[in-house]
Motif scaffolding. Sequence first.
Motif, PDB file in Angstrom:
ATOM      1  N   ASN A 135       0.853  -1.187   0.000  1.00 36.28           N
ATOM      2  CA  ASN A 135       0.000   0.000   0.000  1.00 36.28           C
ATOM      3  C   ASN A 135       0.886   1.233   0.000  1.00 36.28           C
ATOM      4  O   ASN A 135       2.013   1.214   0.498  1.00 36.28           O
ATOM      5  CB  ASN A 135      -0.955   0.005   1.201  1.00 36.28           C
ATOM      6  CG  ASN A 135      -0.225   0.058   2.517  1.00 36.28           C
ATOM      7  OD1 ASN A 135       0.231   1.116   2.951  1.00 36.28           O
ATOM      8  ND2 ASN A 135      -0.093  -1.087   3.185  1.00 36.28           N
TER       9      ASN A 135
ATOM     10  N   PHE B  77      -2.524   3.335  -3.752  1.00 40.99           N
ATOM     11  CA  PHE B  77      -3.257   2.096  -3.998  1.00 40.99           C
ATOM     12  C   PHE B  77      -2.963   1.097  -2.892  1.00 40.99           C
ATOM     13  O   PHE B  77      -2.020   1.238  -2.115  1.00 40.99           O
ATOM     14  CB  PHE B  77      -2.877   1.500  -5.358  1.00 40.99           C
ATOM     15  CG  PHE B  77      -1.431   1.111  -5.480  1.00 40.99           C
ATOM     16  CD1 PHE B  77      -0.991  -0.144  -5.091  1.00 40.99           C
ATOM     17  CD2 PHE B  77      -0.499   2.013  -5.986  1.00 40.99           C
ATOM     18  CE1 PHE B  77       0.349  -0.493  -5.195  1.00 40.99           C
ATOM     19  CE2 PHE B  77       0.834   1.667  -6.092  1.00 40.99           C
ATOM     20  CZ  PHE B  77       1.267   0.408  -5.701  1.00 40.99           C
TER      21      PHE B  77
ATOM     22  N   ILE C 133      -2.960  -3.339  -2.553  1.00 39.60           N
ATOM     23  CA  ILE C 133      -3.111  -4.648  -3.178  1.00 39.60           C
ATOM     24  C   ILE C 133      -2.921  -5.714  -2.097  1.00 39.60           C
ATOM     25  O   ILE C 133      -1.964  -5.664  -1.328  1.00 39.60           O
ATOM     26  CB  ILE C 133      -2.095  -4.863  -4.316  1.00 39.60           C
ATOM     27  CG1 ILE C 133      -2.338  -3.862  -5.449  1.00 39.60           C
ATOM     28  CG2 ILE C 133      -2.178  -6.293  -4.856  1.00 39.60           C
ATOM     29  CD1 ILE C 133      -1.328  -3.949  -6.570  1.00 39.60           C
TER      30      ILE C 133
ATOM     31  N   ASP D 252      -2.842  -9.825  -1.881  1.00 37.08           N
ATOM     32  CA  ASP D 252      -2.780 -11.034  -2.707  1.00 37.08           C
ATOM     33  C   ASP D 252      -2.507 -12.247  -1.811  1.00 37.08           C
ATOM     34  O   ASP D 252      -1.627 -12.200  -0.934  1.00 37.08           O
ATOM     35  CB  ASP D 252      -1.679 -10.887  -3.755  1.00 37.08           C
ATOM     36  CG  ASP D 252      -1.627 -12.075  -4.698  1.00 37.08           C
ATOM     37  OD1 ASP D 252      -2.352 -12.056  -5.693  1.00 37.08           O
ATOM     38  OD2 ASP D 252      -0.869 -13.026  -4.408  1.00 37.08           O
TER      39      ASP D 252
ATOM     40  N   THR E 289      -6.935 -12.062  -5.149  1.00 36.05           N
ATOM     41  CA  THR E 289      -6.278 -10.755  -5.179  1.00 36.05           C
ATOM     42  C   THR E 289      -7.326  -9.654  -5.156  1.00 36.05           C
ATOM     43  O   THR E 289      -8.309  -9.717  -5.903  1.00 36.05           O
ATOM     44  CB  THR E 289      -5.410 -10.600  -6.443  1.00 36.05           C
ATOM     45  OG1 THR E 289      -4.493 -11.679  -6.532  1.00 36.05           O
ATOM     46  CG2 THR E 289      -4.643  -9.289  -6.409  1.00 36.05           C
TER      47      THR E 289
ATOM     48  N   GLN F 244      -7.643  -5.316  -5.225  1.00 37.09           N
ATOM     49  CA  GLN F 244      -6.928  -4.066  -5.494  1.00 37.09           C
ATOM     50  C   GLN F 244      -7.877  -2.886  -5.326  1.00 37.09           C
ATOM     51  O   GLN F 244      -9.046  -2.943  -5.741  1.00 37.09           O
ATOM     52  CB  GLN F 244      -6.349  -4.066  -6.911  1.00 37.09           C
ATOM     53  CG  GLN F 244      -5.569  -2.799  -7.238  1.00 37.09           C
ATOM     54  CD  GLN F 244      -4.936  -2.804  -8.620  1.00 37.09           C
ATOM     55  OE1 GLN F 244      -4.426  -1.793  -9.063  1.00 37.09           O
ATOM     56  NE2 GLN F 244      -4.945  -3.936  -9.283  1.00 37.09           N
TER      57      GLN F 244
ATOM     58  N   SER G  30      -7.272   1.165  -6.087  1.00 34.50           N
ATOM     59  CA  SER G  30      -6.317   2.162  -6.571  1.00 34.50           C
ATOM     60  C   SER G  30      -7.025   3.481  -6.840  1.00 34.50           C
ATOM     61  O   SER G  30      -8.075   3.504  -7.483  1.00 34.50           O
ATOM     62  CB  SER G  30      -5.636   1.679  -7.858  1.00 34.50           C
ATOM     63  OG  SER G  30      -4.925   0.487  -7.636  1.00 34.50           O
TER      64      SER G  30
END
Length: 598
Positions: free
Chosen positions: A62, A77, A79, A81, A107, A109, A111
Amino acid sequence: SQVKYGPQTTGGALNLVSTRVPNQFSILANSSFGEDSTAKLHFNVGDSYGNFGWLVETYQINTDGFKQLDGGGDTGFEIHDYLAKLRFHTDSAASVYQELELKFGSTEQDSRETYLGLTEQDFRASPLRRYRASQRDRFRSDHQQYMARHFIAPRSNLDITTTVYRNDFHRNWYKLDSVAGVSINDLFDDPAYADELDIVRGAESAPDAVVLRANNRTYYSQGIQSVVGWRLQTARAANQFEFGLRFHRDQEDRFQHEDGYQMRDGRLQLTRPGAPGSQSNRIADAEAWAFFVKDKIDLGKWSFTPGLRYENIELKRTDFSKSDPQRTTPTRVRQNDVGVVIPGLGISYQLSGRFNLFGGIHKGFAPPGPGSSEETLSEESVNYELGLRWGSRIWNLHVAGFFNDYSNLLGADTLASGGTGEGDLFNGGSSRVAGLEVSGDLRLEEAFDTSFRLPVQFAYTLTRGEFRSSFESDFEPWGNVTRGDEIPYLPRHQFFASLGLGRADWRLRSDWIYESSTRTVAGQGPPPTLESTDSRVLWNLFAEYDLKGLSGDKWGTSLFLSLRNLTNEEYVVARRPAGARPGLPRTILGGLRFRLGR
């Protein structure tokens, strides 16, 4: 080797190999922190017991982002995973060895990214700036993957690998689309849009003047593939056959809408919510059968790799009325089928223990998209390569020339490239891309007989691409093309060099990256400033120190530091789809790496 992968066979394949299940208990932890509240964590742990193995892994990152939004706000952003693997296998001494591996991945995300760039004047004054009109732009996605892979070796010279896979992906990029009826793709090209640009910067607007589009799409892909490997030794030659068969199905579901906003006191306020599906309401499907066969034939100093691939693809696009969110009745259904045979041949000759000549020729292919018009052809080319590998104990050198001769080049109408975002493919006609690649590495410690490690790496690529036919196009980066125009976004020169210095418990490395300016609109001669990116030289530094020597130890811990773009070079990396956007500024990250086991 190209015929093994498809359906696109022009530019090569990228093999993204996930972390393997370890043969013994192991832990890897890699964490780093840096500017803009950036934090990264990569962690995995796994083990094997007899005929069973497992692995769990996560990657988290991040950041607040390096762009600076007018009025304040996050431009970064996040992410998250996750991956898990299970492996079951027979004893290695079994008469028929088998292995089953299951993989599960997820995953997410989030952003705060935008397509909106800057005017040339604003970029030169403050390249990291972001306009107020992009304050609500946000990309969200989630992806789940499932895979089962079975391997069996019925005989010592025969093996079969079968893979079943499924991917589910949903994304919604909610972002600025137009201002006062003017697409953001056009705002930066015409001085007549000064008032609209003022709104983008934060000036007051009328209700509904600022339109944001919810690019809401859902995808799935699934299939099954089997590859048979068969090794055959004769008195004169060694053959390594591969036969592959795949059935694949995928779908894209677009269900998009647009919302109207008013800019007031520098903030966007919702004034007209859009109905779901009122901007785009359609489903695109594809179903494909693919088969390939190839053989690597070793004949003394000669090696030949002939291959053949066959693709049969059924494409379908179903459009629904933008006022029919329940999708009761299609307004139009378009279908097209594609069948193609794709041959290829690779040749290698070992001149001596140090010299190797290689070359290849194969057919390049890419299918048209679902719903393409009858005039849209497949992308087809004939691709040639010829090269030399030359090496010794101290150094290795790789030189290759390539030539791609397109009978038809496809363009895609995407928002990212400055189009309308409909995603349709269209013909670009005949074109050619030619170039030269030179790469190598040196181990200077061998040459100077020093206890320090002194690795050197370098790579250079020269590329030129041009259209070989004239045509008129509504696709903005191409425009009205004249024979001989250069293909946009294809840098002429790219260069990379790396110099390292290290001993048992510490390592330093310095990288230099050069890329020449790149034309953003098809044309000839030196491009205007507003139709090109900036050339740049980037300097990166990396350092690592072992708190406990990793070499030969069961566990180890090290500290590392990376400095990217050390000189803080400011440059335009792209001008599509809407204005100039910057490359990464000087960025410092430091962290800790820990490993237990192997």
